[in-house]
Design a protein around this motif. Sequence first.
Motif, PDB file in Angstrom:
ATOM      1  N   ALA A  26      40.072  40.260  52.047  1.00  7.53           N
ATOM      2  CA  ALA A  26      38.901  40.152  52.698  1.00  7.53           C
ATOM      3  C   ALA A  26      38.134  42.246  52.691  1.00  7.53           C
ATOM      4  CB  ALA A  26      38.906  39.762  53.716  1.00  7.53           C
ATOM      5  N   ILE A  27      39.410  42.624  53.508  1.00  3.31           N
ATOM      6  CA  ILE A  27      39.142  43.977  53.821  1.00  3.31           C
ATOM      7  C   ILE A  27      38.819  45.064  53.029  1.00  3.31           C
ATOM      8  CG2 ILE A  27      40.999  46.382  54.482  1.00  3.31           C
ATOM      9  CD1 ILE A  27      43.025  44.620  55.681  1.00  3.31           C
ATOM     10  N   LEU A  28      39.198  44.771  51.376  1.00  5.25           N
ATOM     11  CA  LEU A  28      38.239  45.518  50.429  1.00  5.25           C
ATOM     12  C   LEU A  28      37.128  44.765  50.183  1.00  5.25           C
ATOM     13  CD1 LEU A  28      41.972  45.847  48.022  1.00  5.25           C
ATOM     14  CD2 LEU A  28      40.127  47.200  49.543  1.00  5.25           C
ATOM     15  N   LEU A  29      36.657  43.862  49.999  1.00  2.00           N
ATOM     16  CA  LEU A  29      35.512  43.064  50.112  1.00  2.00           C
ATOM     17  C   LEU A  29      34.431  43.951  51.663  1.00  2.00           C
ATOM     18  CD1 LEU A  29      36.355  39.473  49.016  1.00  2.00           C
ATOM     19  CD2 LEU A  29      35.731  41.139  47.964  1.00  2.00           C
ATOM     20  N   ARG A  30      35.126  43.448  52.528  1.00  2.00           N
ATOM     21  CA  ARG A  30      33.832  44.898  52.972  1.00  2.00           C
ATOM     22  C   ARG A  30      33.325  43.479  54.337  1.00  2.00           C
ATOM     23  NH1 ARG A  30      31.545  49.976  52.453  1.00  2.00           N
ATOM     24  NH2 ARG A  30      30.874  49.353  50.685  1.00  2.00           N
ATOM     25  N   THR A  31      32.428  42.831  53.716  1.00  2.00           N
ATOM     26  CA  THR A  31      31.408  41.742  53.997  1.00  2.00           C
ATOM     27  C   THR A  31      31.746  40.700  53.270  1.00  2.00           C
ATOM     28  OG1 THR A  31      29.835  43.226  52.438  1.00  2.00           O
ATOM     29  CG2 THR A  31      29.893  44.077  54.420  1.00  2.00           C
ATOM     30  N   GLY A  32      30.680  39.965  54.011  1.00  2.00           N
ATOM     31  CA  GLY A  32      30.607  38.519  53.172  1.00  2.00           C
ATOM     32  C   GLY A  32      29.066  38.432  52.561  1.00  2.00           C
ATOM     33  N   MET A  33      28.252  37.153  53.284  1.00  2.00           N
ATOM     34  CA  MET A  33      27.581  36.917  52.677  1.00  2.00           C
ATOM     35  C   MET A  33      26.519  36.117  53.853  1.00  2.00           C
ATOM     36  SD  MET A  33      27.742  34.090  49.291  1.00  2.00           S
ATOM     37  CE  MET A  33      28.650  33.321  49.454  1.00  2.00           C
ATOM     38  N   GLN A  34      25.907  35.953  53.223  1.00  2.00           N
ATOM     39  CA  GLN A  34      25.519  34.473  54.899  1.00  2.00           C
ATOM     40  C   GLN A  34      25.598  33.526  54.228  1.00  2.00           C
ATOM     41  OE1 GLN A  34      21.020  34.163  54.313  1.00  2.00           O
ATOM     42  NE2 GLN A  34      20.597  32.833  55.668  1.00  2.00           N
ATOM     43  N   GLY A  35      26.492  32.766  55.857  1.00  2.00           N
ATOM     44  CA  GLY A  35      26.692  31.986  55.557  1.00  2.00           C
ATOM     45  C   GLY A  35      28.501  31.631  55.351  1.00  2.00           C
ATOM     46  N   MET A  71      29.134  43.554  41.350  1.00  2.00           N
ATOM     47  CA  MET A  71      29.795  45.000  40.787  1.00  2.00           C
ATOM     48  C   MET A  71      30.615  45.937  41.621  1.00  2.00           C
ATOM     49  SD  MET A  71      30.789  45.855  38.064  1.00  2.00           S
ATOM     50  CE  MET A  71      29.524  45.009  37.020  1.00  2.00           C
ATOM     51  N   ALA A  72      29.648  46.336  42.759  1.00  2.00           N
ATOM     52  CA  ALA A  72      30.514  47.477  43.694  1.00  2.00           C
ATOM     53  C   ALA A  72      31.773  46.707  44.336  1.00  2.00           C
ATOM     54  CB  ALA A  72      29.585  47.902  44.379  1.00  2.00           C
ATOM     55  N   LYS A  73      32.035  45.916  44.304  1.00  2.00           N
ATOM     56  CA  LYS A  73      33.227  45.217  45.591  1.00  2.00           C
ATOM     57  C   LYS A  73      34.643  44.845  44.300  1.00  2.00           C
ATOM     58  CE  LYS A  73      30.856  42.967  49.267  1.00  2.00           C
ATOM     59  NZ  LYS A  73      30.023  41.826  49.934  1.00  2.00           N
ATOM     60  N   ALA A  74      33.997  44.324  43.294  1.00  2.00           N
ATOM     61  CA  ALA A  74      33.948  43.700  41.952  1.00  2.00           C
ATOM     62  C   ALA A  74      35.353  45.474  41.408  1.00  2.00           C
ATOM     63  CB  ALA A  74      34.252  43.328  40.681  1.00  2.00           C
ATOM     64  N   VAL A  75      34.776  46.259  41.300  1.00  2.00           N
ATOM     65  CA  VAL A  75      35.444  47.386  41.232  1.00  2.00           C
ATOM     66  C   VAL A  75      36.529  48.257  42.748  1.00  2.00           C
ATOM     67  CG1 VAL A  75      34.450  50.251  40.343  1.00  2.00           C
ATOM     68  CG2 VAL A  75      32.981  48.750  39.425  1.00  2.00           C
ATOM     69  N   GLN A  76      35.846  47.528  43.376  1.00  2.00           N
ATOM     70  CA  GLN A  76      37.003  48.238  44.442  1.00  2.00           C
ATOM     71  C   GLN A  76      38.442  47.473  44.041  1.00  2.00           C
ATOM     72  OE1 GLN A  76      33.379  49.027  47.652  1.00  2.00           O
ATOM     73  NE2 GLN A  76      35.370  47.462  48.180  1.00  2.00           N
ATOM     74  N   LEU A  77      37.834  46.214  43.939  1.00  2.00           N
ATOM     75  CA  LEU A  77      39.044  44.910  44.169  1.00  2.00           C
ATOM     76  C   LEU A  77      40.500  45.865  42.776  1.00  2.00           C
ATOM     77  CD1 LEU A  77      37.734  41.358  44.814  1.00  2.00           C
ATOM     78  CD2 LEU A  77      39.882  43.198  46.479  1.00  2.00           C
ATOM     79  N   ALA A  78      39.083  46.017  41.295  1.00  2.00           N
ATOM     80  CA  ALA A  78      40.349  46.232  40.230  1.00  2.00           C
ATOM     81  C   ALA A  78      40.648  47.525  40.767  1.00  2.00           C
ATOM     82  CB  ALA A  78      39.346  46.534  39.112  1.00  2.00           C
ATOM     83  N   ALA A  79      40.379  48.582  40.862  1.00  2.00           N
ATOM     84  CA  ALA A  79      41.085  50.097  41.791  1.00  2.00           C
ATOM     85  C   ALA A  79      42.231  49.128  42.588  1.00  2.00           C
ATOM     86  CB  ALA A  79      40.011  50.486  42.047  1.00  2.00           C
ATOM     87  N   GLY A  82      45.184  48.192  40.213  1.00  2.00           N
ATOM     88  CA  GLY A  82      45.274  49.207  38.892  1.00  2.00           C
ATOM     89  C   GLY A  82      46.303  50.190  40.090  1.00  2.00           C
ATOM     90  N   LEU A  83      45.656  50.291  41.185  1.00  2.00           N
ATOM     91  CA  LEU A  83      47.347  51.017  42.234  1.00  2.00           C
ATOM     92  C   LEU A  83      47.976  50.649  42.409  1.00  2.00           C
ATOM     93  CD1 LEU A  83      44.600  53.084  44.621  1.00  2.00           C
ATOM     94  CD2 LEU A  83      45.809  54.111  43.494  1.00  2.00           C
ATOM     95  N   GLY A  84      48.704  49.070  42.619  1.00  2.00           N
ATOM     96  CA  GLY A  84      49.401  48.794  43.065  1.00  2.00           C
ATOM     97  C   GLY A  84      50.419  48.176  41.316  1.00  2.00           C
ATOM     98  N   THR A  85      49.592  48.685  40.819  1.00  2.00           N
ATOM     99  CA  THR A  85      50.382  49.020  39.289  1.00  2.00           C
ATOM    100  C   THR A  85      50.934  49.722  39.783  1.00  2.00           C
ATOM    101  OG1 THR A  85      49.013  46.979  38.300  1.00  2.00           O
ATOM    102  CG2 THR A  85      50.536  48.392  37.080  1.00  2.00           C
TER     103      THR A  85
END
Length: 223
Positions: A26-35, A71-79, A82-85
């Motif tokens: 959730a910290i990486l996602l930063r925001t959710g969506m309505q509901g 897409m933007a949040k997905a890229v952050q998660l993938a990054a 990658g850093l963890g690896t």
Amino acid sequence: MPVQDRPREKLATLGAAALTDSELIAILLRTGMQGANAVDVARALLSKFHTLAGLARCSVTEIASIKGVGMAKAVQLAAAFGLGTRLAREALTQSRIDSPELVYGLLGAELRMLQKESLRVLLLDTRYNLLRIEEISVGSLNESIAHPREVFRPALIYAAFAIIVVHNHPSGDPAPSEADRRLTRRMAEAAQLLQIKLLDHVIIGSPGEGRLPYFSFKESGIL
């Protein structure tokens, strides 16, 4: 959400170990969506892909397809994955690599995430310290795309003393196929001709009951 339960505030005061997987995502996602807040979206991701390892194996497009991600949040998660690896690999790159356990520690996390087979070659110096890692092929391995000449070419270019060949089985079962055995025999013959030591051929799988998460041709006595 009460301030003390918000993931960012919890991490700042208690450290990452105090957070659940969903809260860290959730910290990486930063925001959710309505509901649904960011933790709810993170839970949906883990529910869809079952585990962190399952999520890490997904492409950016697959992650972005989940409602509330994009897409933007997905890229952050993938990054982040990658850093963890790379972090897991960093300490081992300065060590002597001479056992399948160390090979698994070096590449296991990354190769377990892949949905296709990838054949890598670890290039080693005379002390078995890592010089570099080269990817030779991606896809179902066969004797044409994993020919010994392709395997040993980087070793000749970078003047490696020894090599360790590594590839993954996306099925999770590291047991060698007949094609794996044939390739290993051909590489052993080529190593003798080229006077480059083939230290091992390691197949990376997933942990399972009653088995190691890797197979070593050296440990099995084939090399």
